[in-house]
Design an enzyme around this catalytic site. Structure first.
Site, PDB file in Angstrom:
ATOM      1  CG  ASP A  97      -0.270  -0.080   2.539  1.00 13.65           C
ATOM      2  OD1 ASP A  97       0.729  -0.817   2.650  1.00 13.65           O
ATOM      3  OD2 ASP A  97      -0.716   0.586   3.488  1.00 13.65           O
ATOM      4  CD  GLU A 162       4.059   0.793   6.677  1.00 13.03           C
ATOM      5  OE1 GLU A 162       4.881   1.181   7.533  1.00 13.03           O
ATOM      6  OE2 GLU A 162       3.598   1.547   5.790  1.00 13.03           O
TER       7      GLU A 162
END
Length: 410
Positions: A97, A162
């Site tokens: 991400d 994350e």
């Protein structure tokens, strides 16, 4: 030519392929739903095909449910390349991400169409965290193409979420599949570093974000004696809280800075006009606390300071934690993962790396809390979350050689 020389030569030949991978990954914005995106599904599908192309022996999908994300899941990929022995695995964990690009006017070009200038590739996510994802995967691809079998297993972990808390990422992986990682494994989380590649992060401070609310009595600015100035009381409390530096004044040279820090940050608006004394006031503190101190002891001292100010000014003060993350046990300075990294960095970059502690938080903390030794490392320009984020191409290629070196050591 020894095995490492073969791998270095092969990695150099991959440079254009690595650039192409950067461009393709940047064009698949993996934004979490809370950041206005659809999640990591499409990026994970692309990467899963690449993992199959490399020839990993095992690819496991660990999908966290998320009805707000495309496909209803937040995907996590665990890929294993088998070595001569399966007693131990060297893991490289990166995240799929990214964060939003922010104000587009600050970008020179489209943040999702990567471009190259002066030995750098620009675009959202190219350094955070695609640089190290690509570096680690192409190091394993080099093993495969040179038909070199490492002494132990080599693994890649590609996680979601994350940037927004990791609940759907590595936390979910560790919770649902704890047996993947073993005590003797070497785990590297390449999500922090410095420009010369000499910083190996082994410890993190506790994080405590506090919100303070001060209640007094609103009145006219010309008649302060008829009210209780919450802003004044709060300002005095801020000054009082500066004494936390002395109360918890231990110096630990592993960290930079080497002390606990206690800083006022955000201030909420109170009254909209100048001639009213506010009856309510709110502000925040960002505390980064050395592992030697407990958060409970800090909170106890904060409570004492609040009570002193309450008594002096006749206000009511409450505080609460907006974010509270006790530090995980540090990775020992002589841990195998630290020593192996130091040797690889020296041989690839000619630099003497050193272990450090940081005030920020990384997902390495979740591994450490689960009892694993982990090191955070990469050679990076620290462009994360900035406009015109870039990755130095030589860092991407060089770090791939560091990982290849690690794979041959064990």
């Amino acid at each position: 030519m020894n095995d490492f020389e073969k791998l270095k030569k092969r990695i150099d030949s991959f440079k254009e392929l690595m650039i192409d991978m950067q461009i393709k990954l940047t064009a698949i914005p993996a934004l979490s739903p809370s950041n206005g995106g659809e999640g990591e599904y499409r990026k994970a599908e692309f990467l899963k095909n690449f993992l199959k192309e490399i020839g990993f022996d095992e690819i496991k999908e660990i999908n966290a449910p998320d009805p707000e994300a495309y496909g209803g899941i937040r995907p996590n990929l665990v890929a294993l390349y088998r070595g001569k022995s399966s007693k131990k695995t060297i893991w490289i964990m990166t995240h799929m991400d990214i964060v939003p690009p922010g104000e587009l006017s600050l970008w020179t070009q489209n943040p999702y169409k990567a471009w190259i200038e002066n030995g750098k590739i620009f675009g959202r996510g190219v350094e955070d965290n695609q640089q190290e994802m690509i570096a680690s995967l192409f190091a394993i691809k080099a093993l495969k193409e040179e038909k070199i079998t490492p002494n132990c297993n080599v693994g890649a972990v590609l996680v979601s979420d994350e940037e927004t808390g990791s609940e759907k990422g590595i936390i979910y992986v560790l919770k649902t599949s704890p047996d993947i990682f073993k005590r003797d494994d070497l785990i590297i989380v390449p999500d922090a570093g410095n420009p010369d590649g000499t910083m190996i992060e082994v410890a993190e401070k506790s994080i405590l974000w506090l919100k303070f609310k001060v209640i007094g009595k609103q009145t006219h600015g010309s008649r302060p004696h008829t009210g209780i100035n919450s802003f004044k009381a709060g300002a005095n409390l801020i000054v009082k809280l500066d004494n936390l530096y002395g109360e918890f004044g231990l110096n630990n040279p592993i960290f930079d800075p080497p002390v606990s820090t206690f800083e006022p940050t955000k201030k909420e608006p109170n009254v909209p006009n100048v001639n009213t004394i506010p009856g309510e006031d709110a502000f925040y503190f960002d505390c980064r606390i050395l592992p030697e101190f407990s958060l409970e002891d800090v909170e106890k001292k904060v409570q004492e300071y609040c009570e002193e100010i309450e008594k002096k000014f006749g206000v009511k003060i409450s505080f609460s934690s907006v974010h509270r993350l006790p530090s995980a046990p540090p990775t020992p300075l002589d841990a195998p993962v630290v020593q192996a990294l130091k040797k690889a960095i020296k041989d690839v970059y000619g630099k003497d790396a050193f272990p450090v502690g940081i005030g920020g938080g990384t997902v390495a903390a979740y591994f450490r809390k689960a009892g694993h030794y982990v090191a955070v490392w990469s050679k990076m320009e620290e462009m994360a979350h900035q406009p015109n984020e870039y990755c130095i191409l030589d860092n991407m290629v060089g770090d791939s050689k560091v990982y290849a070196h690690l794979f041959l050591q064990e």
